[in-house]
Design an enzyme around this catalytic site. Structure first.
Site, PDB file in Angstrom:
ATOM      1  N   ARG A  50       2.319  36.152  -8.096  1.00  0.00           N
ATOM      2  CA  ARG A  50       0.875  36.371  -8.064  1.00  0.00           C
ATOM      3  C   ARG A  50       0.469  37.257  -9.238  1.00  0.00           C
ATOM      4  O   ARG A  50       0.324  38.473  -9.101  1.00  0.00           O
ATOM      5  CB  ARG A  50       0.465  37.015  -6.742  1.00  0.00           C
ATOM      6  CG  ARG A  50       0.781  36.145  -5.521  1.00  0.00           C
ATOM      7  CD  ARG A  50       0.402  36.852  -4.234  1.00  0.00           C
ATOM      8  NE  ARG A  50       0.710  36.035  -3.062  1.00  0.00           N
ATOM      9  CZ  ARG A  50       0.513  36.423  -1.803  1.00  0.00           C
ATOM     10  NH1 ARG A  50       0.003  37.633  -1.552  1.00  0.00           N
ATOM     11  NH2 ARG A  50       0.821  35.632  -0.801  1.00  0.00           N
ATOM     12  N   ASP A  52      -1.652  39.112 -12.111  1.00  0.00           N
ATOM     13  CA  ASP A  52      -2.951  39.776 -12.082  1.00  0.00           C
ATOM     14  C   ASP A  52      -3.910  39.171 -13.100  1.00  0.00           C
ATOM     15  O   ASP A  52      -3.532  38.343 -13.932  1.00  0.00           O
ATOM     16  CB  ASP A  52      -2.788  41.270 -12.385  1.00  0.00           C
ATOM     17  CG  ASP A  52      -2.128  42.026 -11.251  1.00  0.00           C
ATOM     18  OD1 ASP A  52      -2.208  41.572 -10.093  1.00  0.00           O
ATOM     19  OD2 ASP A  52      -1.527  43.086 -11.524  1.00  0.00           O
ATOM     20  N   TYR A 111       9.985  38.255 -16.784  1.00  0.00           N
ATOM     21  CA  TYR A 111       8.738  38.609 -17.464  1.00  0.00           C
ATOM     22  C   TYR A 111       9.013  39.022 -18.906  1.00  0.00           C
ATOM     23  O   TYR A 111      10.074  39.566 -19.232  1.00  0.00           O
ATOM     24  CB  TYR A 111       8.037  39.770 -16.758  1.00  0.00           C
ATOM     25  CG  TYR A 111       7.281  39.392 -15.504  1.00  0.00           C
ATOM     26  CD1 TYR A 111       5.944  39.011 -15.573  1.00  0.00           C
ATOM     27  CD2 TYR A 111       7.904  39.403 -14.265  1.00  0.00           C
ATOM     28  CE1 TYR A 111       5.240  38.660 -14.430  1.00  0.00           C
ATOM     29  CE2 TYR A 111       7.210  39.051 -13.110  1.00  0.00           C
ATOM     30  CZ  TYR A 111       5.878  38.682 -13.203  1.00  0.00           C
ATOM     31  OH  TYR A 111       5.192  38.324 -12.065  1.00  0.00           O
ATOM     32  N   ARG A 202       3.831  46.580 -15.712  1.00  0.00           N
ATOM     33  CA  ARG A 202       2.861  47.300 -16.546  1.00  0.00           C
ATOM     34  C   ARG A 202       3.048  48.813 -16.443  1.00  0.00           C
ATOM     35  O   ARG A 202       2.811  49.549 -17.409  1.00  0.00           O
ATOM     36  CB  ARG A 202       1.446  46.898 -16.170  1.00  0.00           C
ATOM     37  CG  ARG A 202       1.110  45.454 -16.557  1.00  0.00           C
ATOM     38  CD  ARG A 202      -0.177  44.975 -15.921  1.00  0.00           C
ATOM     39  NE  ARG A 202      -1.302  45.841 -16.252  1.00  0.00           N
ATOM     40  CZ  ARG A 202      -2.473  45.805 -15.621  1.00  0.00           C
ATOM     41  NH1 ARG A 202      -2.672  44.943 -14.628  1.00  0.00           N
ATOM     42  NH2 ARG A 202      -3.438  46.613 -15.984  1.00  0.00           N
TER      43      ARG A 202
END
Length: 255
Positions: A50, A52, A111, A202
C-alpha cells in the site's frame, strides 16, 4: 472465478496512494475502473504493498478475479487500453490459483530510494527523486544503516498512523550506493524485507541523510532505534524518489 496476477508500474504523483479512497484518485481505483470496462460490475483488487501518495511503483503486484477465462496477454493489453491516460501500466499478467494472494502469498518486498545531490533544482525528474543541495558522506550513512539491519522493534521508524499489529520487523538488506544519474550524482538506497511498516523506508532515508550531512553521528541511529520512540527519529523524507521495485513469492507467477 479465474484469478490473475498483475505486475504493475505507475507514476505516483497524481495519486493519493495505492489504496482506494472515497474522494481522491488512487492507483487501485484506476485499475478497478479499467476492469469494470471489461466486465461491467464492481471489482476489488488486492495489492502487495500500500504505497503512499507520491510513491511510485516499478514492480507492484496485485490480483483480480474475473468472470470469464481471459488469455493473460489479452487481459493485460485490454487493461492498458482502458487505463489511458492514467500513468499506470500492466507490465505482465498471469493466471494464478484461486488461493494465491498478492499480499498474503508474498515473502519479500523490495524498495528503491533515489536521492539526487546537486545545487540546481530538479526539472526533468521533479517528483521522481528527492533533491538535496549538499554533499553526503556515503560511508557514514552505511555505518548508520548497519544498526538497522536484522530483527528489531522499529517503533522509532514507523508512522504514528501505522496500523501494523507489531512494530517488530526484520530488515534483510539496506544497501547504499553512489551512482552517476542522468540528472547528476545520485545516492540510491535499496531495501529488502518481508514487509515494511508505514513510513518506515522514508524514516530510514530521512534519518540517514542527516548522518550523511554530518548532523548525526552514525551511532545516533542505534540510539534512536533503541529508544523505541517516534520522537527520536530523524526527519521523514518526502515520497519523491521512493519506488516499490519488486515483490517476491515462493512461486513467482511471472517467471
Amino acid at each position: 472465478m479465474p484469478r490473475y496476477a498483475l505486475l504493475i508500474e505507475y507514476d505516483g504523483r497524481p495519486f493519493a496512494g495505492w489504496q482506494r479512497q472515497a474522494d481522491q484518485p488512487s492507483v487501485q481505483q484506476a485499475i478497478e475502473d479499467a476492469l469494470a470496462r471489461l466486465e461491467p460490475r464492481a471489482h476489488t483488487i488486492a495489492g502487495a504493498g500500500r504505497t503512499d501518495a507520491g510513491v511510485h511503483g516499478r514492480g507492484q503486484v496485485a490480483h483480480c478475479d474475473m468472470d470469464k477465462d481471459w488469455d493473460a496477454f489479452r487481459l493485460g493489453e485490454a487493461l492498458n487500453y482502458h487505463l489511458k491516460p492514467s500513468p499506470v501500466a500492466i507490465l505482465r499478467c498471469a493466471p494464478v490459483a484461486d488461493d494465491w494472494h498478492a499480499r498474503f502469498s508474498a515473502n519479500e518486498r523490495r524498495y528503491l530510494f533515489r536521492l539526487l545531490t546537486r545545487r540546481a533544482p530538479s526539472t526533468l525528474e521533479a517528483g521522481q527523486v528527492w533533491r538535496v543541495n549538499h554533499e553526503l558522506d556515503v560511508d557514514a550513512m552505511r555505518q548508520g544503516a548497519q544498526h538497522l539491519l536484522g530483527r528489531h522493534d522499529f517503533t522509532t521508524f514507523r508512522s504514528v498512523m501505522c496500523q501494523a499489529q507489531s512494530p517488530v520487523k526484520t530488515l534483510d538488506a539496506l544497501d547504499i550506493q553512489r551512482v552517476d544519474g542522468l540528472a547528476g550524482p545520485e545516492i540510491q538506497f535499496r531495501l529488502r524485507a518481508r514487509s515494511f511498516l508505514h513510513n518506515q523506508v522514508r524514516s530510514f532515508v530521512g534519518t540517514l541523510e542527516r548522518v550523511g550531512a554530518g548532523a548525526w553521528a552514525p551511532e545516533r541511529v542505534r540510539d534512536a532505534l533503541e529508544a523505541c520512540d517516534r520522537a527520536a527519529c530523524g526527519p521523514v523524507c518526502p515520497p519523491d524518489g521512493l519506488y516499490l521495485t519488486g515483490v517476491g513469492y515462493e512461486d513467482d507467477p511471472f517467471s
